[in-house]
Motif scaffolding. Structure first.
Motif, mmCIF file in Angstrom:
data_model
loop_
_atom_site.group_PDB
_atom_site.id
_atom_site.type_symbol
_atom_site.label_atom_id
_atom_site.label_comp_id
_atom_site.label_asym_id
_atom_site.label_seq_id
_atom_site.Cartn_x
_atom_site.Cartn_y
_atom_site.Cartn_z
ATOM 1 N N ALA A 115 39.431 -69.708 -65.926
ATOM 2 C CA ALA A 115 38.816 -68.808 -65.225
ATOM 3 C C ALA A 115 39.521 -67.611 -66.731
ATOM 4 C CB ALA A 115 39.642 -68.048 -63.482
ATOM 5 N N ASN A 116 38.595 -66.638 -66.825
ATOM 6 C CA ASN A 116 39.068 -65.916 -67.463
ATOM 7 C C ASN A 116 38.642 -64.468 -66.728
ATOM 8 O OD1 ASN A 116 39.849 -67.466 -70.246
ATOM 9 N ND2 ASN A 116 37.110 -68.299 -69.858
ATOM 10 N N ILE A 117 40.059 -63.390 -67.841
ATOM 11 C CA ILE A 117 39.591 -62.465 -67.156
ATOM 12 C C ILE A 117 38.828 -60.898 -67.957
ATOM 13 C CG2 ILE A 117 40.213 -60.146 -65.752
ATOM 14 C CD1 ILE A 117 42.972 -62.459 -65.083
ATOM 15 N N PHE A 118 37.728 -60.371 -67.998
ATOM 16 C CA PHE A 118 37.188 -59.310 -68.488
ATOM 17 C C PHE A 118 37.531 -58.348 -67.654
ATOM 18 C CE2 PHE A 118 34.891 -63.439 -68.966
ATOM 19 C CZ PHE A 118 35.444 -63.418 -70.558
ATOM 20 N N LYS A 119 37.592 -57.087 -68.568
ATOM 21 C CA LYS A 119 37.981 -55.835 -67.987
ATOM 22 C C LYS A 119 37.284 -54.985 -69.591
ATOM 23 C CE LYS A 119 41.042 -52.279 -66.356
ATOM 24 N NZ LYS A 119 39.804 -51.572 -66.065
ATOM 25 N N LYS A 120 36.408 -54.595 -69.038
ATOM 26 C CA LYS A 120 35.607 -53.003 -69.857
ATOM 27 C C LYS A 120 36.220 -51.913 -69.884
ATOM 28 C CE LYS A 120 31.441 -55.683 -69.809
ATOM 29 N NZ LYS A 120 30.095 -56.326 -69.550
ATOM 30 N N ASN A 121 36.340 -51.150 -70.860
ATOM 31 C CA ASN A 121 36.736 -49.806 -70.789
ATOM 32 C C ASN A 121 36.618 -49.349 -69.695
ATOM 33 O OD1 ASN A 121 38.538 -50.394 -72.604
ATOM 34 N ND2 ASN A 121 37.636 -50.327 -74.704
ATOM 35 N N GLY A 122 37.440 -47.641 -69.373
ATOM 36 C CA GLY A 122 36.717 -46.846 -68.274
ATOM 37 C C GLY A 122 35.722 -47.495 -66.853
ATOM 38 N N VAL A 123 36.194 -49.254 -66.959
ATOM 39 C CA VAL A 123 35.934 -49.390 -65.651
ATOM 40 C C VAL A 123 36.449 -50.161 -64.526
ATOM 41 C CG1 VAL A 123 33.359 -51.324 -64.709
ATOM 42 C CG2 VAL A 123 33.359 -49.844 -66.663
ATOM 43 N N ALA A 124 37.136 -49.194 -63.483
ATOM 44 C CA ALA A 124 37.591 -50.105 -62.452
ATOM 45 C C ALA A 124 37.805 -51.118 -61.880
ATOM 46 C CB ALA A 124 38.053 -48.736 -61.087
ATOM 47 N N ALA A 136 32.770 -63.855 -60.478
ATOM 48 C CA ALA A 136 33.897 -62.587 -59.550
ATOM 49 C C ALA A 136 33.928 -61.087 -59.819
ATOM 50 C CB ALA A 136 34.822 -63.111 -59.224
ATOM 51 N N SER A 137 33.224 -59.801 -59.555
ATOM 52 C CA SER A 137 33.401 -58.440 -59.816
ATOM 53 C C SER A 137 34.505 -58.095 -58.801
ATOM 54 C CB SER A 137 32.778 -57.634 -59.341
ATOM 55 O OG SER A 137 31.166 -57.917 -60.418
ATOM 56 N N CYS A 138 35.836 -57.563 -59.596
ATOM 57 C CA CYS A 138 37.133 -57.413 -58.500
ATOM 58 C C CYS A 138 37.782 -56.316 -58.512
ATOM 59 C CB CYS A 138 37.882 -58.286 -58.907
ATOM 60 S SG CYS A 138 38.214 -60.491 -58.278
ATOM 61 N N LEU A 139 37.476 -55.194 -57.340
ATOM 62 C CA LEU A 139 38.682 -54.396 -57.243
ATOM 63 C C LEU A 139 39.537 -54.262 -56.247
ATOM 64 C CD1 LEU A 139 38.142 -51.236 -58.136
ATOM 65 C CD2 LEU A 139 36.670 -50.274 -56.088
ATOM 66 N N ASN A 140 40.752 -53.607 -56.668
ATOM 67 C CA ASN A 140 41.667 -53.731 -56.187
ATOM 68 C C ASN A 140 41.664 -55.793 -56.165
ATOM 69 O OD1 ASN A 140 42.762 -51.772 -56.569
ATOM 70 N ND2 ASN A 140 41.782 -50.752 -54.864
ATOM 71 N N LYS A 141 42.110 -55.922 -54.510
ATOM 72 C CA LYS A 141 41.873 -57.510 -53.582
ATOM 73 C C LYS A 141 40.818 -57.565 -53.392
ATOM 74 C CE LYS A 141 46.504 -58.156 -53.087
ATOM 75 N NZ LYS A 141 47.678 -59.767 -52.439
ATOM 76 N N ASN A 142 39.915 -56.653 -53.391
ATOM 77 C CA ASN A 142 38.680 -57.119 -53.510
ATOM 78 C C ASN A 142 37.858 -57.847 -53.991
ATOM 79 O OD1 ASN A 142 39.639 -56.781 -50.472
ATOM 80 N ND2 ASN A 142 39.166 -54.281 -50.721
ATOM 81 N N CYS A 143 37.293 -59.064 -53.702
ATOM 82 C CA CYS A 143 36.394 -59.509 -55.020
ATOM 83 C C CYS A 143 34.516 -60.112 -53.902
ATOM 84 C CB CYS A 143 36.832 -61.322 -55.371
ATOM 85 S SG CYS A 143 37.965 -60.157 -56.627
ATOM 86 N N TRP A 177 26.376 -64.201 -67.082
ATOM 87 C CA TRP A 177 26.779 -64.434 -67.977
ATOM 88 C C TRP A 177 27.120 -63.759 -69.431
ATOM 89 C CZ3 TRP A 177 30.580 -68.115 -65.284
ATOM 90 C CH2 TRP A 177 31.489 -68.753 -66.792
ATOM 91 N N LYS A 178 26.126 -63.769 -69.242
ATOM 92 C CA LYS A 178 26.362 -63.431 -70.592
ATOM 93 C C LYS A 178 25.784 -62.330 -71.069
ATOM 94 C CE LYS A 178 22.612 -66.972 -72.536
ATOM 95 N NZ LYS A 178 20.858 -66.852 -73.176
ATOM 96 N N LEU A 179 26.244 -61.143 -69.906
ATOM 97 C CA LEU A 179 26.767 -59.648 -69.582
ATOM 98 C C LEU A 179 27.975 -59.344 -69.946
ATOM 99 C CD1 LEU A 179 23.416 -58.892 -67.638
ATOM 100 C CD2 LEU A 179 24.096 -58.125 -69.913
ATOM 101 N N HIS A 180 28.677 -60.427 -68.571
ATOM 102 C CA HIS A 180 30.100 -59.980 -67.957
ATOM 103 C C HIS A 180 30.847 -61.182 -68.858
ATOM 104 C CE1 HIS A 180 28.174 -57.043 -64.750
ATOM 105 N NE2 HIS A 180 27.142 -58.479 -65.328
ATOM 106 N N CYS A 181 30.535 -62.207 -69.482
ATOM 107 C CA CYS A 181 31.418 -63.041 -69.184
ATOM 108 C C CYS A 181 31.717 -63.983 -71.140
ATOM 109 C CB CYS A 181 31.943 -64.403 -69.075
ATOM 110 S SG CYS A 181 31.283 -64.283 -66.359
ATOM 111 N N ARG A 182 31.665 -62.312 -71.843
ATOM 112 C CA ARG A 182 32.128 -62.902 -73.274
ATOM 113 C C ARG A 182 32.406 -61.061 -73.751
ATOM 114 N NH1 ARG A 182 27.313 -65.454 -75.459
ATOM 115 N NH2 ARG A 182 26.520 -67.550 -73.998
#
Length: 105
Positions: free
Chosen positions: A43-52, A77-84, A100-105
């Motif tokens: 499991a890897n965490i990806f965060k984009k700048n300016g997106v919560a 999984a798209s998570c905001l606070n504790k809701n995914c 996967w190509k859009l969100h997991c790299r």
């Protein structure tokens, strides 16, 4: 009075912090037949700048109706606070490749 404010702010920060991987596993467990059997790996965490929203990508395995494991399947999984919200290979089929190509790299 200042001590009370500092303690309150510290408690607020502790409560608002959560582990997105744990939250994603919890969301997957709610979808599985046997939620207690869910395992997560890579499991890897990806965060984009300016997106919560935080994206967690990885693989999960769970027990099927007969008690055997179904095999490792990818999830996003798209998570905001504790809701995914969770997408899996079963829920979106071959579209998992594009997501996967859009969100997991």
């Amino acid at each position: 009075m200042l001590r009370v404010i500092v303690v309150f702010l510290s408690m607020t920060l502790l409560v608002s912090c959560s582990d997105p991987v744990t939250d994603a596993k919890s969301a997957i467990s709610k979808l599985a037949l046997d939620g207690d059997s869910v395992q997560v790996r890579d499991a890897n965490i990806f965060k984009k700048n300016g997106v919560a929203t935080v994206t967690v990508c990885g693989e999960f395995n769970a027990s099927n109706v007969y008690g055997g494991k179904v095999g490792w399947k990818r999830f996003i999984a798209s998570c905001l606070n504790k809701n995914c919200s969770v997408d899996t290979e079963e829920s979106i089929g071959n579209a998992i490749e594009v997501q996967w190509k859009l969100h997991c790299r």
